[in-house]
Design a protein around this motif. Sequence first.
Motif, PDB file in Angstrom:
ATOM      1  N   ASP A   9      11.909 110.675  45.680  1.00  0.00           N
ATOM      2  CA  ASP A   9      10.627 111.291  45.532  1.00  0.00           C
ATOM      3  C   ASP A   9       9.597 110.527  44.685  1.00  0.00           C
ATOM      4  N   ILE A  12       8.259 107.071  46.282  1.00  0.00           N
ATOM      5  CA  ILE A  12       7.459 107.118  47.426  1.00  0.00           C
ATOM      6  C   ILE A  12       6.117 106.152  47.085  1.00  0.00           C
ATOM      7  N   ILE A 255      11.851 110.101  54.681  1.00  0.00           N
ATOM      8  CA  ILE A 255      11.065 109.313  53.403  1.00  0.00           C
ATOM      9  C   ILE A 255      10.125 108.501  53.941  1.00  0.00           C
ATOM     10  N   ARG A 256       9.098 108.884  53.355  1.00  0.00           N
ATOM     11  CA  ARG A 256       7.694 108.237  53.624  1.00  0.00           C
ATOM     12  C   ARG A 256       7.574 107.020  52.801  1.00  0.00           C
ATOM     13  N   GLY A 257       7.653 105.951  53.689  1.00  0.00           N
ATOM     14  CA  GLY A 257       7.596 104.561  52.839  1.00  0.00           C
ATOM     15  C   GLY A 257       7.155 103.560  54.002  1.00  0.00           C
ATOM     16  N   ASN A 281       1.848  99.394  44.250  1.00  0.00           N
ATOM     17  CA  ASN A 281       2.924  99.934  44.249  1.00  0.00           C
ATOM     18  C   ASN A 281       3.904  99.238  43.564  1.00  0.00           C
ATOM     19  N   LEU A 318      10.039 100.908  48.648  1.00  0.00           N
ATOM     20  CA  LEU A 318       9.825 101.888  47.779  1.00  0.00           C
ATOM     21  C   LEU A 318       9.341 101.314  46.664  1.00  0.00           C
TER      22      LEU A 318
END
Length: 609
Positions: A9, A12, A255-257, A281, A318
């Motif tokens: 988490d 992300i 998983i939002r990636g 990121n 990620l």
Amino acid sequence: MAKKHSAIDKLIPTRLLDPSERTPVPEAKKRSKRFRFLYVLRQSTALIGGNALLRLRGHKTAAAREERILEYLQRLGMLWIRVAQTLILRSSKLSTPFGLRLLDLRDQGGACPFSKIREIISKELGKDLKDVFDRFDESPFSATTVSQIHRARLRSEQVWVAVKVQQSGAEEIFDRDLVLFRRVIGLIKLFNILEGMRWDDLCHELNDIKMREMNYHYEVAALDTLGKNLTAQPVHVPRIFRQYCRKRILVMKFIRGALLSDLIALQKKDPERVTAWLKENDIDLRTLGRRLFHAIYRQVFENNFFHGDMNTGNIILLRHSRAAVIECRSAGSLESESLEKQRVFLRSLAEGEYVTAAEIYFLLATRLPRVDLNMVKERLVRIWRVWAARVYVEDLPYEKKSLTYLTGQVNGVVQDAKFSPLWSFSKLTCTWAHLDNALAGLSPGLNYLEELCLYFHEALMRETADNISRLPSRLASSLVAMHDMPKRLDEFTMFKEALMRRQAQVVQGSASKMDAFIAACFGFSSFLVLILGIFLFMVFLIHHQGVHLEPLLGPQLSWAAARVPPMGLGPWLGVFAFFSLLYGFFRVQKTRFGRREFGSPANNTTIET
């Protein structure tokens, strides 16, 4: 549970693509299980006939024909894609753009009606969907011809998950395709076409694929093992909720990636947008590529477990140059001796010991052909030397200096020498190829040899440190370990002796020159019968179908075709039956006398690796 879900988490990233930019999953086309044979036959005929006809007219380039092959494989579905991918792994076309695209080809399908998905989930879990999920997106965000994946939220845990559901009738269609493929293999074996390909072993590999693809318990176990092996590494695996997983359902943390495949595609269209996203990121693609390289090599050689389907669509980027691996439908391992041979082979390449690498490569073969192995060794050594030089040329694209490129070159040599392929290594070869595809997008400047040497050095350090930490507990067994030390130190000698025995078998098998001559005569006769049969088939098309083939045949063959007397359909069928039987007889005799020279139980002891 592979890792604490809170760890992922925190990693992300922000969105790379807006949901509106993604193409929605289309509705699934109705697929008939009853007439599956006719559907596959129609699609195959359209592909082969269409490509041949258009090529004959001169309107088709090689690239366009390859595009048609990929398109029709998508129509045929998962099993035929896997067959094509497995075959290309043993082909010299592996390192071509077509081979790389085929390996990265994903089975894409449509979405089944949600009512059927609800029914499958309720049947598998034994309770209504609403009792397990308080939110469930009716439209899937991904679908193949076998399964589709929905986003949902677990009612009890209040965690967003990805729910993979096997579509209705998928297993029955796969079984019918598998039966059809076995029949095709039966015909191939009947006429002794490519007899050294070990078709039965390929069927066993497809049975293993079917077992893993159609029972999600295998994928759950593979993801769990993968997560445990990667615990201390910067590559993550989503949490699996085993209590909700069944044979046809798999539930893992959502998983939002950003998918690596999306990033590679967007980099070609909008590189500035990708650069800004990476900076936002804290992602360095070169660092991520090196981390992925070492994680996969550690999986293979230190855990004896490898992900055979880690394509760019299964890797999520990620924050802080980390990644997550989703889906593990194709996992494998090797028995200890084969794994050690693979390790020594790659280490020999990394250290420039090409003669040793060639000798180990021969030991990986199931049966050595009747050729001069020294000539084959010389060709392999030349290829490896050229590849080692290419690796250091910075201006070359990564695809021209990857391990996959080298494998394609080696495939050409062993095909010419008629080595029998070992299909059990296909998953491992696929692992290296998918790694190369990922590295081409992440770190195209990576020097494969330097990273390989670095891995083996770090692996030795890890092994040494592990031995030191366990030293107190091993004092009682130190004498036994000392007894095994000579065997470990004589590793190369063992391989050398085994190779000499295999070479002796080749010499012994080549003793009968007469058998070889007779086998060659039967082989030549079967070739002549085949050519004559093709000619007569063209004459049949001219007489009965009115096909205009004179430009293809030329004046001499057209003159000969005109001299063939007209016959009815019955006599033509008799002629074709006679030529088929004659061709089969010659091929059987060729195989019979060829095996008397080498390959019969009396002359050859096959060592399975």
